[in-house]
Design an enzyme around this catalytic site. Structure first.
Site, PDB file in Angstrom:
ATOM      1  N   ARG A  62       0.811  -1.222   0.000  1.00 12.42           N
ATOM      2  CA  ARG A  62       0.000   0.000   0.000  1.00 12.42           C
ATOM      3  C   ARG A  62       0.840   1.266   0.000  1.00 12.42           C
ATOM      4  O   ARG A  62       0.384   2.317  -0.431  1.00 12.42           O
ATOM      5  CB  ARG A  62      -1.004  -0.036   1.152  1.00 12.42           C
ATOM      6  CG  ARG A  62      -2.109  -1.075   0.916  1.00 12.42           C
ATOM      7  CD  ARG A  62      -3.049  -1.229   2.099  1.00 12.42           C
ATOM      8  NE  ARG A  62      -2.377  -1.728   3.288  1.00 12.42           N
ATOM      9  CZ  ARG A  62      -2.203  -3.014   3.570  1.00 12.42           C
ATOM     10  NH1 ARG A  62      -2.633  -3.943   2.742  1.00 12.42           N
ATOM     11  NH2 ARG A  62      -1.595  -3.384   4.666  1.00 12.42           N
ATOM     12  N   GLU A  99       5.441 -10.784  14.364  1.00 13.91           N
ATOM     13  CA  GLU A  99       4.952 -11.332  15.622  1.00 13.91           C
ATOM     14  C   GLU A  99       5.248 -12.829  15.722  1.00 13.91           C
ATOM     15  O   GLU A  99       5.638 -13.330  16.771  1.00 13.91           O
ATOM     16  CB  GLU A  99       3.444 -11.079  15.740  1.00 13.91           C
ATOM     17  CG  GLU A  99       2.894 -11.379  17.109  1.00 13.91           C
ATOM     18  CD  GLU A  99       1.449 -10.964  17.264  1.00 13.91           C
ATOM     19  OE1 GLU A  99       0.856 -11.324  18.294  1.00 13.91           O
ATOM     20  OE2 GLU A  99       0.912 -10.292  16.357  1.00 13.91           O
TER      21      GLU A  99
END
Length: 179
Positions: A62, A99
């Site tokens: 993006r 993560e």
């Protein structure tokens, strides 16, 4: 005068995507409406006009959308920072932690040169891993990251603090609490 919530109110929140507990901040509504897209782009263009920049680097994926439009409006070149394996020429690579696991981004080895002043742009700052990796890539090629920019900051995830602690000046338009 622009309503301070104009951009924020047009970002869609999608609960539990891509996994349960995540509140995904979707910028696509900002891009769909011509007026909102113009306002969004103008907020960045007016900030960076006359700042002596040489290039805009956008982070996959993006960051490509906003970064390429901002580069065009500022009459600058645009360079993509892509996920590993997506660029066809000689690249430099930087890994970063997610993560659960790790990932890597790449930049063409000739994307910028020594002393080039670069604006690094993405849609959102969460943990800061991709923007930090992009900063390191540009600096490895001799470029100077003048500022990191994003539409959204998720400060609770610590990315913006991590980036600032590493010496990156940041500019974001809106903050959202939570993930």
């Amino acid at each position: 005068m622009l309503d301070p919530n104009y951009i924020r109110d047009r970002i869609r929140t999608v609960p539990d995507w891509p996994q349960p507990g995540v509140m995904f901040r979707d910028i696509t509504p900002l891009l769909q409406d011509p007026k909102t897209l113009r306002v969004l782009v103008d907020l960045f263009v007016h900030r960076y006009m006359g700042r002596g920049l040489d290039l805009v680097a956008g982070i996959d994926a993006r960051g490509f959308i906003l970064g390429s439009i901002v580069a065009y409006e500022l009459n600058l070149g645009f360079v993509p920072i892509r996920k590993k394996g997506k660029l066809p020429f000689t690249t430099v690579e930087e890994s970063y932690e997610l993560e659960y696991g790790s990932a890597a981004v790449e930049l063409h080895a000739d994307a910028c040169g020594a002393g080039d002043r670069v604006l690094l742009i993405d849609d959102l700052i969460a943990t800061g891993g991709t923007m930090m990796a992009g900063k390191k890539l540009i600096e490895r090629l001799g470029g100077i990251v003048v500022e990191g920019a994003a539409i959204v900051d998720l400060p609770e995830l610590g990315g913006s603090k991590r980036l600032r602690d590493a010496g990156l000046v940041l500019h974001t338009l809106v903050d959202f609490d939570g993930h």
